[in-house]
Every structure is written in C-alpha cells, then in structure tokens.
Motif scaffolding. Structure first.
Motif, PDB file in Angstrom:
ATOM      1  N   GLU A   7       0.837  -1.190   0.000  1.00  0.00           N
ATOM      2  CA  GLU A   7       0.000   0.000   0.000  1.00  0.00           C
ATOM      3  C   GLU A   7       0.874   1.242   0.000  1.00  0.00           C
ATOM      4  O   GLU A   7       2.013   1.217   0.475  1.00  0.00           O
ATOM      5  CB  GLU A   7      -0.906   0.027   1.239  1.00  0.00           C
ATOM      6  CG  GLU A   7      -1.921  -1.091   1.274  1.00  0.00           C
ATOM      7  CD  GLU A   7      -2.847  -1.002   2.462  1.00  0.00           C
ATOM      8  OE1 GLU A   7      -3.867  -1.685   2.422  1.00  0.00           O
ATOM      9  OE2 GLU A   7      -2.571  -0.265   3.425  1.00  0.00           O
ATOM     10  N   ALA A   8       0.318   2.320  -0.530  1.00  0.00           N
ATOM     11  CA  ALA A   8       0.995   3.623  -0.536  1.00  0.00           C
ATOM     12  C   ALA A   8       0.007   4.667  -0.026  1.00  0.00           C
ATOM     13  O   ALA A   8      -1.209   4.544  -0.215  1.00  0.00           O
ATOM     14  CB  ALA A   8       1.451   3.980  -1.948  1.00  0.00           C
ATOM     15  N   TRP A   9       0.528   5.686   0.634  1.00  0.00           N
ATOM     16  CA  TRP A   9      -0.316   6.750   1.160  1.00  0.00           C
ATOM     17  C   TRP A   9      -0.740   7.660   0.015  1.00  0.00           C
ATOM     18  O   TRP A   9       0.082   8.123  -0.764  1.00  0.00           O
ATOM     19  CB  TRP A   9       0.418   7.552   2.215  1.00  0.00           C
ATOM     20  CG  TRP A   9      -0.441   8.609   2.832  1.00  0.00           C
ATOM     21  CD1 TRP A   9      -0.380   9.936   2.599  1.00  0.00           C
ATOM     22  CD2 TRP A   9      -1.496   8.403   3.768  1.00  0.00           C
ATOM     23  NE1 TRP A   9      -1.333  10.589   3.326  1.00  0.00           N
ATOM     24  CE2 TRP A   9      -2.043   9.661   4.058  1.00  0.00           C
ATOM     25  CE3 TRP A   9      -2.042   7.291   4.387  1.00  0.00           C
ATOM     26  CZ2 TRP A   9      -3.100   9.833   4.949  1.00  0.00           C
ATOM     27  CZ3 TRP A   9      -3.092   7.465   5.270  1.00  0.00           C
ATOM     28  CH2 TRP A   9      -3.607   8.721   5.545  1.00  0.00           C
ATOM     29  N   ASP A  10      -2.040   7.925  -0.102  1.00  0.00           N
ATOM     30  CA  ASP A  10      -2.580   8.790  -1.150  1.00  0.00           C
ATOM     31  C   ASP A  10      -3.022  10.102  -0.513  1.00  0.00           C
ATOM     32  O   ASP A  10      -4.007  10.135   0.230  1.00  0.00           O
ATOM     33  CB  ASP A  10      -3.759   8.096  -1.836  1.00  0.00           C
ATOM     34  CG  ASP A  10      -4.284   8.855  -3.041  1.00  0.00           C
ATOM     35  OD1 ASP A  10      -4.060  10.084  -3.126  1.00  0.00           O
ATOM     36  OD2 ASP A  10      -4.927   8.226  -3.889  1.00  0.00           O
ATOM     37  N   GLU A  11      -2.288  11.162  -0.784  1.00  0.00           N
ATOM     38  CA  GLU A  11      -2.594  12.482  -0.211  1.00  0.00           C
ATOM     39  C   GLU A  11      -3.968  12.998  -0.636  1.00  0.00           C
ATOM     40  O   GLU A  11      -4.645  13.672   0.134  1.00  0.00           O
ATOM     41  CB  GLU A  11      -1.529  13.497  -0.632  1.00  0.00           C
ATOM     42  CG  GLU A  11      -0.200  13.303   0.037  1.00  0.00           C
ATOM     43  CD  GLU A  11      -0.215  13.680   1.510  1.00  0.00           C
ATOM     44  OE1 GLU A  11      -1.038  14.517   1.922  1.00  0.00           O
ATOM     45  OE2 GLU A  11       0.603  13.114   2.251  1.00  0.00           O
ATOM     46  N   ASP A  12      -4.387  12.693  -1.866  1.00  0.00           N
ATOM     47  CA  ASP A  12      -5.651  13.215  -2.390  1.00  0.00           C
ATOM     48  C   ASP A  12      -6.861  12.739  -1.596  1.00  0.00           C
ATOM     49  O   ASP A  12      -7.813  13.496  -1.394  1.00  0.00           O
ATOM     50  CB  ASP A  12      -5.831  12.833  -3.862  1.00  0.00           C
ATOM     51  CG  ASP A  12      -4.784  13.490  -4.752  1.00  0.00           C
ATOM     52  OD1 ASP A  12      -4.265  14.562  -4.364  1.00  0.00           O
ATOM     53  OD2 ASP A  12      -4.490  12.928  -5.817  1.00  0.00           O
ATOM     54  N   VAL A  13      -6.843  11.487  -1.153  1.00  0.00           N
ATOM     55  CA  VAL A  13      -7.976  10.938  -0.408  1.00  0.00           C
ATOM     56  C   VAL A  13      -7.645  10.704   1.066  1.00  0.00           C
ATOM     57  O   VAL A  13      -8.477  10.237   1.826  1.00  0.00           O
ATOM     58  CB  VAL A  13      -8.507   9.629  -1.051  1.00  0.00           C
ATOM     59  CG1 VAL A  13      -9.169   9.915  -2.367  1.00  0.00           C
ATOM     60  CG2 VAL A  13      -7.414   8.602  -1.196  1.00  0.00           C
ATOM     61  N   ALA A  14      -6.408  11.023   1.454  1.00  0.00           N
ATOM     62  CA  ALA A  14      -5.940  10.913   2.843  1.00  0.00           C
ATOM     63  C   ALA A  14      -6.153   9.517   3.424  1.00  0.00           C
ATOM     64  O   ALA A  14      -6.673   9.358   4.524  1.00  0.00           O
ATOM     65  CB  ALA A  14      -6.592  11.971   3.712  1.00  0.00           C
ATOM     66  N   THR A  15      -5.738   8.501   2.653  1.00  0.00           N
ATOM     67  CA  THR A  15      -5.830   7.122   3.131  1.00  0.00           C
ATOM     68  C   THR A  15      -4.838   6.246   2.384  1.00  0.00           C
ATOM     69  O   THR A  15      -4.228   6.670   1.410  1.00  0.00           O
ATOM     70  CB  THR A  15      -7.270   6.568   2.963  1.00  0.00           C
ATOM     71  OG1 THR A  15      -7.385   5.350   3.687  1.00  0.00           O
ATOM     72  CG2 THR A  15      -7.627   6.364   1.508  1.00  0.00           C
ATOM     73  N   TRP A  16      -4.681   5.016   2.856  1.00  0.00           N
ATOM     74  CA  TRP A  16      -3.812   4.048   2.200  1.00  0.00           C
ATOM     75  C   TRP A  16      -4.548   3.436   1.018  1.00  0.00           C
ATOM     76  O   TRP A  16      -5.736   3.145   1.108  1.00  0.00           O
ATOM     77  CB  TRP A  16      -3.425   2.932   3.174  1.00  0.00           C
ATOM     78  CG  TRP A  16      -2.529   3.411   4.265  1.00  0.00           C
ATOM     79  CD1 TRP A  16      -2.905   3.753   5.530  1.00  0.00           C
ATOM     80  CD2 TRP A  16      -1.127   3.619   4.192  1.00  0.00           C
ATOM     81  NE1 TRP A  16      -1.809   4.159   6.252  1.00  0.00           N
ATOM     82  CE2 TRP A  16      -0.699   4.083   5.458  1.00  0.00           C
ATOM     83  CE3 TRP A  16      -0.179   3.460   3.202  1.00  0.00           C
ATOM     84  CZ2 TRP A  16       0.620   4.375   5.741  1.00  0.00           C
ATOM     85  CZ3 TRP A  16       1.143   3.744   3.491  1.00  0.00           C
ATOM     86  CH2 TRP A  16       1.534   4.206   4.748  1.00  0.00           C
ATOM     87  N   THR A  17      -3.851   3.251  -0.104  1.00  0.00           N
ATOM     88  CA  THR A  17      -4.422   2.605  -1.286  1.00  0.00           C
ATOM     89  C   THR A  17      -3.490   1.496  -1.745  1.00  0.00           C
ATOM     90  O   THR A  17      -2.291   1.533  -1.493  1.00  0.00           O
ATOM     91  CB  THR A  17      -4.627   3.610  -2.439  1.00  0.00           C
ATOM     92  OG1 THR A  17      -3.367   4.202  -2.754  1.00  0.00           O
ATOM     93  CG2 THR A  17      -5.623   4.685  -2.073  1.00  0.00           C
ATOM     94  N   VAL A  18      -4.063   0.487  -2.410  1.00  0.00           N
ATOM     95  CA  VAL A  18      -3.261  -0.631  -2.904  1.00  0.00           C
ATOM     96  C   VAL A  18      -2.274  -0.113  -3.939  1.00  0.00           C
ATOM     97  O   VAL A  18      -2.635   0.627  -4.843  1.00  0.00           O
ATOM     98  CB  VAL A  18      -4.164  -1.725  -3.505  1.00  0.00           C
ATOM     99  CG1 VAL A  18      -3.331  -2.836  -4.112  1.00  0.00           C
ATOM    100  CG2 VAL A  18      -5.090  -2.287  -2.444  1.00  0.00           C
ATOM    101  N   ASP A  19      -1.020  -0.499  -3.767  1.00  0.00           N
ATOM    102  CA  ASP A  19       0.057  -0.054  -4.639  1.00  0.00           C
ATOM    103  C   ASP A  19       0.497  -1.228  -5.504  1.00  0.00           C
ATOM    104  O   ASP A  19       1.109  -2.166  -5.008  1.00  0.00           O
ATOM    105  CB  ASP A  19       1.220   0.457  -3.788  1.00  0.00           C
ATOM    106  CG  ASP A  19       2.345   1.029  -4.620  1.00  0.00           C
ATOM    107  OD1 ASP A  19       2.073   1.542  -5.714  1.00  0.00           O
ATOM    108  OD2 ASP A  19       3.501   0.961  -4.164  1.00  0.00           O
TER     109      ASP A  19
END
Length: 55
Positions: free
Chosen positions: A20-32
């Motif tokens: 997972e990587a941190w996504d600043e746009d949605v302020a949550t972890w997303t599958v990378d």
C-alpha cells in the motif's frame, strides 16, 4: 527545538505481501501495484523498530 513527524509513505504486509501507498488526495492508504494480498489476512506491516517517524 521541535521534531518533524515523517509518516511512512509505503508499507508491505509481511504475511501476504499486500503493498500500500499513502494517497494524499484521499488521505488514506491505497493498494500499490497488483499485489492485493489475502482477504482474511490480519496485516502485519513491515514498519518495525528501525523506522523512526521523527527527524
């Protein structure tokens, strides 16, 4: 003297390999990538005592 908090930007489960990587746009972890891991895994992230969140 103040310390800057530096949160992790990437993490990987040591049990199932989910990344997972941190996504600043949605302020949550997303599958990378394409490794989504196991549905029923209780993820154990690879952040350990060597990681220091402060500079």
């Amino acid at each position: 003297m103040s310390a800057d908090l530096v949160p992790p930007r990437e993490r990987e489960c040591v049990q199932c390999g989910r990344r997972e990587a941190w996504d600043e746009d949605v302020a949550t972890w997303t599958v990378d990538g394409e490794t989504i891991g196991e549905v029923y895994c209780v993820h154990e992230w690879d952040i350990n005592g060597e990681y220091s969140p402060f500079r």
